[in-house]
Design a protein around this motif. Structure first.
Motif, short mmCIF file in Angstrom:
data_model
loop_
_atom_site.label_atom_id
_atom_site.label_comp_id
_atom_site.label_asym_id
_atom_site.label_seq_id
_atom_site.Cartn_x
_atom_site.Cartn_y
_atom_site.Cartn_z
N MET A 159 -0.91 2.19 14.50
CA MET A 159 -2.27 2.38 14.03
C MET A 159 -2.38 2.07 12.54
O MET A 159 -1.42 2.20 11.78
CB MET A 159 -2.75 3.81 14.32
N THR A 160 -3.56 1.64 12.14
CA THR A 160 -3.79 1.26 10.74
C THR A 160 -3.89 2.50 9.86
O THR A 160 -4.59 3.46 10.19
CB THR A 160 -5.07 0.43 10.62
N ARG A 161 -3.20 2.46 8.72
CA ARG A 161 -3.22 3.59 7.78
C ARG A 161 -4.28 3.42 6.69
O ARG A 161 -4.96 4.35 6.31
CB ARG A 161 -1.85 3.78 7.15
N ASN A 169 -8.96 4.89 3.96
CA ASN A 169 -7.63 5.46 4.16
C ASN A 169 -7.66 6.51 5.26
O ASN A 169 -8.50 7.42 5.24
CB ASN A 169 -7.13 6.09 2.87
N ILE A 170 -6.73 6.38 6.22
CA ILE A 170 -6.56 7.37 7.29
C ILE A 170 -5.50 8.37 6.86
O ILE A 170 -4.42 7.99 6.42
CB ILE A 170 -6.12 6.71 8.62
N GLY A 171 -5.79 9.67 6.97
CA GLY A 171 -4.84 10.69 6.58
C GLY A 171 -3.57 10.64 7.41
O GLY A 171 -3.58 10.31 8.60
N PHE A 172 -2.42 10.97 6.79
CA PHE A 172 -1.13 10.87 7.47
C PHE A 172 -0.82 12.13 8.26
O PHE A 172 -0.98 13.25 7.79
CB PHE A 172 -0.01 10.64 6.45
N LEU A 223 -8.63 12.93 13.16
CA LEU A 223 -7.96 12.24 12.06
C LEU A 223 -8.86 12.22 10.82
O LEU A 223 -10.07 12.03 10.91
CB LEU A 223 -7.62 10.80 12.45
N GLN A 224 -8.23 12.38 9.68
CA GLN A 224 -8.94 12.39 8.40
C GLN A 224 -9.24 10.96 7.96
O GLN A 224 -8.42 10.06 8.14
CB GLN A 224 -8.07 13.09 7.37
N LEU A 225 -10.40 10.76 7.37
CA LEU A 225 -10.79 9.44 6.89
C LEU A 225 -11.53 9.55 5.56
O LEU A 225 -12.41 10.39 5.40
CB LEU A 225 -11.70 8.75 7.91
N PHE A 226 -11.14 8.68 4.63
CA PHE A 226 -11.82 8.58 3.34
C PHE A 226 -12.25 7.13 3.12
O PHE A 226 -11.49 6.20 3.35
CB PHE A 226 -10.89 9.01 2.20
N ASN A 227 -13.50 6.93 2.68
CA ASN A 227 -14.02 5.60 2.39
C ASN A 227 -14.71 5.60 1.03
O ASN A 227 -15.35 6.59 0.64
CB ASN A 227 -15.08 5.17 3.43
N GLY A 274 -14.11 13.01 5.78
CA GLY A 274 -14.22 13.95 6.88
C GLY A 274 -13.09 13.77 7.88
O GLY A 274 -12.12 13.04 7.63
N LYS A 275 -13.25 14.41 9.03
CA LYS A 275 -12.27 14.31 10.12
C LYS A 275 -13.02 14.12 11.43
O LYS A 275 -14.02 14.79 11.70
CB LYS A 275 -11.42 15.59 10.19
#
Length: 394
Positions: free
Chosen positions: A343-345, A332-335, A305-309, A275-276
């Motif tokens: 910030m952590t990617r 993973n944080i979207g670029f 920000l986009q996030l995938f887990n 999601g974002k």
């Protein structure tokens, strides 16, 4: 020299786990049968836990392993820590009317993970539940406490969605194996980064987050699917002569989670989310300003920000008194070009343990964690930790 020190530390860990134990239970203080056919029960429950941890890299999280907290640039250093902060104490009251099957319960719980690293009481749960309604602070409806594997670490797998929220929740069965829940949750939980200037933009709590979760299955095998909408509001202006204007953007996310018990010895668990603007529901990113950041190329307006887990866990019983858990986790944080480079990617971790169960309700063991992170400068760092724990429930 470092190799010799490491060997000595491992010897200490092995010595420590010999005295580790875990005894789950609950203590009923009073049971009353009233004239209106209501059964009432007052009880306490909780556990005492002591941990001994050895880390081999610097990380901000001392009482639980968090890949996100590993420091960049890499700093190899041995640190040890004793902790009893996981110790938890809860008190509850239950009432059930045998005539109409209506229920009422109240529960409150603390641990000892106080502010600024102190071993002081911290409020965890406090809620009232009446039939299908719940009001107060407990695990978010957009969480899955059932998927948490049998680990000793204070911090769950990095990508897991397991946070507590003040909320109003309604849960109802919709079939023999299915249930559906809806919740309105604290509007002040989104964590955002605002421009640093003299105009003093500020976050505002206006619209509560809304989530719904569907569960199908039984205690041993189930699947869950949920969505969350998280409004993010903030006051902004571009000149000192302007009045503040409130802007609202919407964060959103979806989650699927489940567990399959193949037999008495093998259990698989899996959770994935995407999601974002919902990073605050991630165990590691809570309160870390990853829901939304200013876009320098669009008048500093906040963008989500986009996030995938994804996490997976496997539990295996080697024998009647020996078990292990292995899990992996990846986030993973979207670029985007406007994201600050510090910030952590992405971050990820794996873990495994070995647990001995000398009696039915007693267990102790040793656990290892390894994690890795990367920021938006493509700088990397990794770290690992060994932990021995003792835990006694009451």
């Amino acid at each position: 020299m470092m190799k010799k020190t490491s060997v000595e530390i491992i010897k200490i860990i092995i010595f420590t786990i010999i005295f580790c134990g875990k005894i789950p239970a609950q203590i009923t203080l009073a049971t009353i049968k009233s004239d209106d056919q209501s059964d009432r029960e007052l009880y306490i429950k909780g556990f005492v836990q002591a941990d001994y941890m050895v880390s081999f890299q610097n990380m901000k999280s001392k009482d639980g392993f968090s890949s996100y907290s590993i420091e960049i640039p890499q700093k190899n250093a041995i640190n040890s820590n004793f902790s009893v902060k996981q110790t938890t104490l809860g008190i509850g009251f239950k009432q059930k009317n045998t005539n109409d099957n209506k229920t009422l319960s109240v529960y409150a719980e603390i641990d000892f993970s106080g502010p600024n690293g102190t071993t002081a009481p911290r409020f965890r749960h406090g809620y009232l539940q009446w039939n299908k309604w719940l009001a107060g602070q407990t695990w978010s409806n957009f969480s899955d406490i059932e998927i948490l594997p049998m680990i000793f670490d204070f911090v769950p797998p990095d990508g897991l969605f397991l946070t507590r929220r003040i909320q109003l929740r309604y849960t109802t069965p919709i079939s023999t194996k299915g249930s559906l829940s809806f919740s309105l949750e604290d509007p002040n939980t989104p964590s955002i980064r605002l421009p640093t200037d003299s105009l003093n933009w500020q976050k505002r709590a206006i619209i509560p987050a809304f989530s719904t979760l569907y569960r199908y299955g039984n205690e041993k095998n189930y699947i869950k699917a949920g969505i969350v909408l998280s409004p993010i509001s903030y006051d902004m202006k571009y000149t000192s002569k302007e009045d503040y204007k409130t802007n609202t953007i919407i964060g959103w996310g979806g989650m699927i989670s489940g567990k399959i018990r193949l037999d008495t010895k093998n259990t698989f668990s899996l959770q994935s989310s995407f999601g974002k603007g919902f990073s605050t529901y991630n165990t590691n990113l809570r309160e870390e300003s990853y829901d939304a950041v200013p876009n320098l190329y669009n008048k500093n307006l906040l963008e989500t920000l986009q996030l995938f887990n994804i996490i997976g866990a496997y539990e295996h019983w080697w024998a009647s008194k020996w078990s292990s858990v292995f899990f992996f986790s990846y986030s993973n944080i979207g670029f985007y070009d406007f994201i600050p480079k510090d910030m952590t990617r992405r971050f990820q971790n794996i873990s495994c343990n070995i647990i001995y169960h000398p009696y039915k309700k007693v267990r102790f063991g040793i656990e290892g964690n390894y994690g890795k992170k990367q920021n938006f400068r493509n700088e990397n760092a990794d770290g690992w930790r060994i932990q021995a724990s003792t835990k006694m429930y009451f």
